[in-house]
Design a protein around this motif. Structure first.
Motif, PDB file in Angstrom:
ATOM      1  N   SER B  32       0.809  -1.222   0.000  1.00 28.42           N
ATOM      2  CA  SER B  32       0.000   0.000   0.000  1.00 28.42           C
ATOM      3  C   SER B  32       0.839   1.266   0.000  1.00 28.42           C
ATOM      4  O   SER B  32       0.425   2.270   0.551  1.00 28.42           O
ATOM      5  N   ARG B  33       2.027   1.252  -0.594  1.00 29.96           N
ATOM      6  CA  ARG B  33       2.811   2.485  -0.589  1.00 29.96           C
ATOM      7  C   ARG B  33       2.358   3.481  -1.643  1.00 29.96           C
ATOM      8  O   ARG B  33       2.439   4.677  -1.441  1.00 29.96           O
ATOM      9  N   THR B  34       1.903   2.971  -2.798  1.00 36.94           N
ATOM     10  CA  THR B  34       1.363   3.890  -3.802  1.00 36.94           C
ATOM     11  C   THR B  34      -0.015   3.422  -4.240  1.00 36.94           C
ATOM     12  O   THR B  34      -0.313   2.236  -4.196  1.00 36.94           O
ATOM     13  N   VAL B  35      -0.843   4.382  -4.666  1.00 38.50           N
ATOM     14  CA  VAL B  35      -2.224   4.059  -5.015  1.00 38.50           C
ATOM     15  C   VAL B  35      -2.283   3.129  -6.214  1.00 38.50           C
ATOM     16  O   VAL B  35      -3.078   2.190  -6.250  1.00 38.50           O
ATOM     17  N   LYS B  36      -1.390   3.366  -7.189  1.00 42.04           N
ATOM     18  CA  LYS B  36      -1.484   2.608  -8.432  1.00 42.04           C
ATOM     19  C   LYS B  36      -1.290   1.108  -8.213  1.00 42.04           C
ATOM     20  O   LYS B  36      -2.115   0.298  -8.640  1.00 42.04           O
ATOM     21  N   THR B  37      -0.216   0.747  -7.517  1.00 40.98           N
ATOM     22  CA  THR B  37       0.014  -0.687  -7.305  1.00 40.98           C
ATOM     23  C   THR B  37      -1.076  -1.289  -6.430  1.00 40.98           C
ATOM     24  O   THR B  37      -1.489  -2.421  -6.646  1.00 40.98           O
ATOM     25  N   SER B  38      -1.570  -0.510  -5.464  1.00 42.38           N
ATOM     26  CA  SER B  38      -2.567  -1.107  -4.586  1.00 42.38           C
ATOM     27  C   SER B  38      -3.868  -1.362  -5.337  1.00 42.38           C
ATOM     28  O   SER B  38      -4.562  -2.343  -5.070  1.00 42.38           O
ATOM     29  N   ILE B  39      -4.177  -0.509  -6.311  1.00 37.06           N
ATOM     30  CA  ILE B  39      -5.372  -0.771  -7.113  1.00 37.06           C
ATOM     31  C   ILE B  39      -5.176  -2.039  -7.939  1.00 37.06           C
ATOM     32  O   ILE B  39      -6.078  -2.872  -8.058  1.00 37.06           O
ATOM     33  N   GLY B  40      -3.947  -2.231  -8.467  1.00 34.42           N
ATOM     34  CA  GLY B  40      -3.657  -3.472  -9.205  1.00 34.42           C
ATOM     35  C   GLY B  40      -3.899  -4.686  -8.341  1.00 34.42           C
ATOM     36  O   GLY B  40      -4.586  -5.631  -8.737  1.00 34.42           O
ATOM     37  N   LEU B  41      -3.354  -4.664  -7.117  1.00 33.69           N
ATOM     38  CA  LEU B  41      -3.536  -5.806  -6.224  1.00 33.69           C
ATOM     39  C   LEU B  41      -5.008  -5.994  -5.886  1.00 33.69           C
ATOM     40  O   LEU B  41      -5.511  -7.120  -5.854  1.00 33.69           O
ATOM     41  N   GLY B  42      -5.712  -4.873  -5.676  1.00 37.13           N
ATOM     42  CA  GLY B  42      -7.132  -4.963  -5.346  1.00 37.13           C
ATOM     43  C   GLY B  42      -7.913  -5.688  -6.423  1.00 37.13           C
ATOM     44  O   GLY B  42      -8.696  -6.591  -6.124  1.00 37.13           O
ATOM     45  N   PHE B  43      -7.659  -5.327  -7.683  1.00 42.84           N
ATOM     46  CA  PHE B  43      -8.374  -6.002  -8.770  1.00 42.84           C
ATOM     47  C   PHE B  43      -8.022  -7.480  -8.830  1.00 42.84           C
ATOM     48  O   PHE B  43      -8.901  -8.325  -9.022  1.00 42.84           O
ATOM     49  N   ALA B  44      -6.738  -7.784  -8.645  1.00 45.86           N
ATOM     50  CA  ALA B  44      -6.348  -9.197  -8.690  1.00 45.86           C
ATOM     51  C   ALA B  44      -7.075  -9.989  -7.606  1.00 45.86           C
ATOM     52  O   ALA B  44      -7.532 -11.112  -7.849  1.00 45.86           O
ATOM     53  N   VAL B  45      -7.214  -9.391  -6.414  1.00 50.36           N
ATOM     54  CA  VAL B  45      -7.898 -10.106  -5.333  1.00 50.36           C
ATOM     55  C   VAL B  45      -9.369 -10.310  -5.651  1.00 50.36           C
ATOM     56  O   VAL B  45      -9.913 -11.403  -5.456  1.00 50.36           O
ATOM     57  N   ILE B  46     -10.046  -9.271  -6.178  1.00 50.33           N
ATOM     58  CA  ILE B  46     -11.462  -9.428  -6.550  1.00 50.33           C
ATOM     59  C   ILE B  46     -11.612 -10.591  -7.517  1.00 50.33           C
ATOM     60  O   ILE B  46     -12.465 -11.473  -7.357  1.00 50.33           O
ATOM     61  N   PHE B  47     -10.742 -10.592  -8.505  1.00 51.45           N
ATOM     62  CA  PHE B  47     -10.748 -11.611  -9.538  1.00 51.45           C
ATOM     63  C   PHE B  47     -10.601 -13.015  -8.959  1.00 51.45           C
ATOM     64  O   PHE B  47     -11.430 -13.900  -9.186  1.00 51.45           O
ATOM     65  N   VAL B  48      -9.550 -13.207  -8.165  1.00 52.51           N
ATOM     66  CA  VAL B  48      -9.265 -14.546  -7.653  1.00 52.51           C
ATOM     67  C   VAL B  48     -10.335 -14.983  -6.657  1.00 52.51           C
ATOM     68  O   VAL B  48     -10.775 -16.136  -6.673  1.00 52.51           O
ATOM     69  N   LEU B  49     -10.792 -14.063  -5.804  1.00 53.40           N
ATOM     70  CA  LEU B  49     -11.846 -14.436  -4.853  1.00 53.40           C
ATOM     71  C   LEU B  49     -13.121 -14.831  -5.585  1.00 53.40           C
ATOM     72  O   LEU B  49     -13.766 -15.813  -5.222  1.00 53.40           O
ATOM     73  N   GLY B  50     -13.473 -14.058  -6.624  1.00 61.02           N
ATOM     74  CA  GLY B  50     -14.691 -14.361  -7.374  1.00 61.02           C
ATOM     75  C   GLY B  50     -14.643 -15.738  -7.988  1.00 61.02           C
ATOM     76  O   GLY B  50     -15.681 -16.363  -8.218  1.00 61.02           O
TER      77      GLY B  50
END
Lengths: 219, 205
Positions: B32-50
């Protein structure tokens, strides 16, 4: 972090081996310094008893997993090592889970999914990758126990603070005397709720780093 | 339908994975140091959880639970393999992450580049295994409910990590006490965010 330790003729508790055990408890603590394994765990720290059970489980799983992986380190193919590690950890956790269900059913209910989450506890994976894969069984065992104990120490500290201020008890024994309540002291309900676990850890990190100035994060 | 929306909203706000159960904390603090990478991780998590939560639901109901093998014949009706849950779930997660990575690489190289290193990292993210285990514990009625729980949990993780990244970007310009810099202040901010999210708790859906 692949310190290679060659201790063919060293005694079992040489200076170096003692350091392996004691460093993670203080200076190189997995939670406050390495930032590993914070994951699942803060939620069980409402009371001291489940935290103690969880800490002991982690010590057992981690010591054994480190030994097993370190014994297998020359046979595991490099490319599938993550799967092998996960399988070893998962099997150990299943054993712990079944033992808890058999002998301490109510604690096991209280811990609910968090026993299972020991599998994905990053300290275990991290130490397997960083230490056990390159070292002999005995130092790996000490390293595992040391890191798990460092983790357990933070866990117990947080749990003690939260139970003492949140419920006025420790291990379900009342600590704050009745007279305090009659004067008008009240338990702080906020400590029972999740946010205070995070803030307590934040404060522990603060204390730890102000005592040991070299740990301060420059960025 | 109403029930699905309920579960979705509940798992985003009230039972938020990060702020109420502390799952996925490791990557949450590390990335969570920069917004851009954290958004990338967020999408990956939504994807994998779904994807993984519904698959684990099917495995639980047709392979592992008590009596779930009865479709093989009456002889299997009493088989109970539930002690294999952990090992099965983690294997499914690890292989699904691998599979998802290959599929994305094939069909959308741009998405793959932006998710990049986060996909393999997710296999050992406690949020993924945690929500599969919650799914098992909470006894959802059917596949649709489970899917909406999985997606909702992912969105909750996304919100939390995007929020903290934004705050951490701003806090770089503030004068934090030296021993609290970095990790310490991140914990305290997360605690305050968690208090904010607790205000959703009283809502009855």
């Amino acid at each position: 972090m692949s310190e290679n330790i060659n201790n063919n003729k060293e005694p079992l508790f040489s200076y170096k081996n003692k350091k392996l055990l004691s460093n993670p408890i203080g200076k190189d603590n997995p939670i406050t310094i390495q930032v590993l394994g914070i994951c699942s765990i803060l939620a069980v720290t409402v009371q001291l008893k489940p935290s103690l059970v969880l800490a002991i489980s982690v010590v057992a799983v981690m010591g054994l997993a480190n030994v097993i992986i370190s014994l297998l380190r020359n046979t595991i193919p490099q490319r599938i090592r993550i799967i092998v590690q996960l399988t070893v950890i998962a099997s150990l956790v299943i054993i712990v889970d079944q033992v808890l269900k058999a002998y301490m059913y109510d604690v096991s209910r209280q811990l609910s999914i968090f026993v299972g989450l020991i599998i994905t506890n990053c300290i275990i994976m991290g130490r397997l990758e960083g230490f056990a894969l390159y070292n002999k069984a005995w130092p790996s065992f000490l390293d595992g126990i040391g890191n798990a104990a460092g983790y357990g120490a933070i866990l117990l500290a947080v749990a003690a603070v939260r139970e003492l201020f949140g419920a006025g008890t420790l291990m379900n024994v009342q600590i704050i005397p009745d007279i305090f309540y009659r004067i008008g002291y009240e338990n702080n309900g906020l400590f029972i709720l999740p946010p205070m676990a995070l803030i307590t850890v934040g404060v522990i990190i603060w204390i730890h780093r102000s005592r040991d100035k070299e740990l301060i994060d420059a960025s | 339908m109403e029930e699905l929306v309920n579960i979705f909203v509940r798992s985003i706000f009230i039972d938020n994975l990060v702020l109420a159960y502390f799952l996925g904390m490791c990557s949450y603090l590390a990335v969570s140091r920069t917004v851009k990478t954290s958004i990338g991780l967020g999408f990956a998590v939504i994807f994998v959880l779904g994807i993984t939560v519904p698959i684990n639901y099917l495995i639980e109901n047709y392979l592992l639970g008590r009596g779930s093998l009865s479709w093989l014949g009456p002889g299997f009706a009493e088989v109970d393999l539930s002690f294999l849950t952990f090992i099965m779930f983690i294997a499914v997660i690890a292989s699904m992450v691998q599979l998802v990575e290959m599929i994305i690489e094939k069909f959308s190289p741009t998405l793959h580049n932006s998710l990049g290193i986060f996909l393999p990292l997710i296999a050992v993210n406690c949020a993924i295994l945690g929500s599969s285990l919650f799914m098992q514990e909470r006894n959802y009625a059917n596949l649709a409910e489970v899917a909406s729980f999985g997606l909702g949990s992912g969105v909750g993780f996304f919100l939390a990590i995007a929020g903290i990244a934004a705050i951490r970007e701003k806090i770089r310009y503030s004068n934090v006490l030296p021993p609290l810099r970095g990790l310490g202040i991140a914990f305290i901010i997360t605690g305050l965010m968690s208090i904010a999210f607790m205000s959703f708790m009283g809502i009855e859906l």
